[in-house]
Design an enzyme around this catalytic site. Structure first.
Site, PDB file in Angstrom:
ATOM      1  N   CYS A 150       0.835  -1.200   0.000  1.00 16.08           N
ATOM      2  CA  CYS A 150       0.000   0.000   0.000  1.00 16.08           C
ATOM      3  C   CYS A 150       0.871   1.252   0.000  1.00 16.08           C
ATOM      4  O   CYS A 150       0.557   2.242  -0.676  1.00 16.08           O
ATOM      5  CB  CYS A 150      -0.931  -0.003   1.203  1.00 16.08           C
ATOM      6  SG  CYS A 150      -0.098  -0.226   2.803  1.00 16.08           S
ATOM      7  N   THR A 180      -1.873  -2.184  12.146  1.00 19.05           N
ATOM      8  CA  THR A 180      -2.340  -3.316  11.342  1.00 19.05           C
ATOM      9  C   THR A 180      -2.534  -4.536  12.233  1.00 19.05           C
ATOM     10  O   THR A 180      -2.147  -4.549  13.405  1.00 19.05           O
ATOM     11  CB  THR A 180      -1.348  -3.664  10.218  1.00 19.05           C
ATOM     12  OG1 THR A 180      -0.101  -4.064  10.798  1.00 19.05           O
ATOM     13  CG2 THR A 180      -1.134  -2.473   9.301  1.00 19.05           C
TER      14      THR A 180
END
Length: 334
Positions: A150, A180
């Site tokens: 990302c 995360t």
């Protein structure tokens, strides 16, 4: 195109969400995850960050059911036992985070899949594609490919605009990255990265990242010119790239802004976005762009040395690019 999703975590679930949201011609025929199918159905329907989705979805007879659409759940740990040949699978979306090198990803091919798309930075000799940057270099002969990370998807479009317009001598990137699933809610042991085991929502945690170096995989001219690090911060979603860069030719911050704005409206349309608003991270939850250039946040030291800032939804933005790449592969493999 018939695909399966191997690993139905944050990215796997959002890839399916984006496929359904845009009525993509991609057909998802199976999901492989060791978590029970009824629990995965629940996690797909209810998302604390992005809101509920597909309220009509149910779990029935081992499938995720949405109206006439049925997606089969599998729970097979051994990739080589998966029925990809029987299911006539065109692409495996490999989103477990485990099968990131060529040899491991190739096990899906041994099981009968025609291609594997790794939703993470790949290790070894795996072609890496970033939409808007080098996706047109895709070769149908590439049966194992990576969509990078990302962060690379945020940084690479910005780096390409700078490279094409001004040249890049060198640069350092910091990503201020949302927490995360690999992090702990409270302090716990992390053998590889001791600091990474500290409580995710109690700390700002320095971490390593290969995102800047990976730009060299899709822009070979920048190989060895970029590196960086990460700070994991206590937010659930949306991250920001801070790029400190030395350009090859003299320019102004205003000229850089104009170059980015032009790219966002032309060659990088739907990939980059340009804003002069007084924005903060939560403004971009659910944003599908890879890289949102924040014109108010950057600064210049002199006519060749600049700090540039770009936001990204590290979940939805990245999942959207995976679907884009799948559709591009479908269109260019005929």
């Amino acid at each position: 195109m018939r695909i399966v999703i191997n690993g139905f975590g944050r990215i796997g679930r959002l890839v399916l969400r984006q496929i359904l949201k845009r009525n993509s011609p991609i057909e998802v025929v199976a999901i492989n995850d060791l978590v029970a199918g009824d629990l995965l159905t629940y996690l797909f329907k209810y998302d604390s960050t992005h809101g509920s989705f597909a309220p009509q979805a149910t779990f029935s007879d081992g499938c995720l059911v949405m109206g006439e659409r049925k997606i089969r759940f599998l729970a097979e740990k051994d990739v080589q036992k998966l029925p990809w040949k029987d299911l006539d699978v065109d692409v495996v979306v490999e989103s477990t985070g485990l099968f990131v090198n060529r040899d491991d990803a190739a096990k899906h091919l041994d099981s009968g899949a025609k291609r594997v798309l790794i939703t993470a930075p790949a290790k070894g000799d795996v072609p890496t594609f970033v939409m808007g940057v080098n996706h047109q270099q895709f070769d149908p002969a590439d049966v194992i490919i990576s969509n990078a990370s990302c962060t690379t998807n945020c940084l690479a479009p910005l780096a390409k605009v700078l490279l094409d317009n001004f040249g890049i001598e060198e640069g350092l990137m910091t990503t201020v990255h949302a927490a995360t699933a690999t992090q702990s809610v409270v302090d716990g042991p992390s053998r590889k990265d001791w600091r990474g085991g500290r409580g995710a929502f109690q700390n700002i945690i320095p971490a390593s990242t290969g995102a800047a170096k990976a730009v060299g995989l899709c822009l070979p001219e920048l190989k060895g010119k970029l590196t960086g690090m990460a700070f994991r911060v206590p937010v659930a979603d949306v991250s920001v790239v801070d790029l400190t860069v030395k350009l090859s030719s003299a320019t102004t911050y205003e000229a850089i802004c104009e170059a980015v704005k032009h790219a966002a409206n032309t060659s990088m349309k739907n990939i980059m976005y340009y804003t002069e608003e007084a924005v903060v991270s939560s403004d971009f939850i659910g944003c599908e762009y890879s890289s949102i250039f924040d014109a108010q946040a950057g600064v210049a030291l002199n006519d060749r040395f600049f700090k540039l800032v770009a936001w990204y939804d590290n979940e939805i933005g990245y999942a959207t690019r995976i679907v884009d790449l799948l559709e591009y592969v479908q269109e260019n493999s005929k």
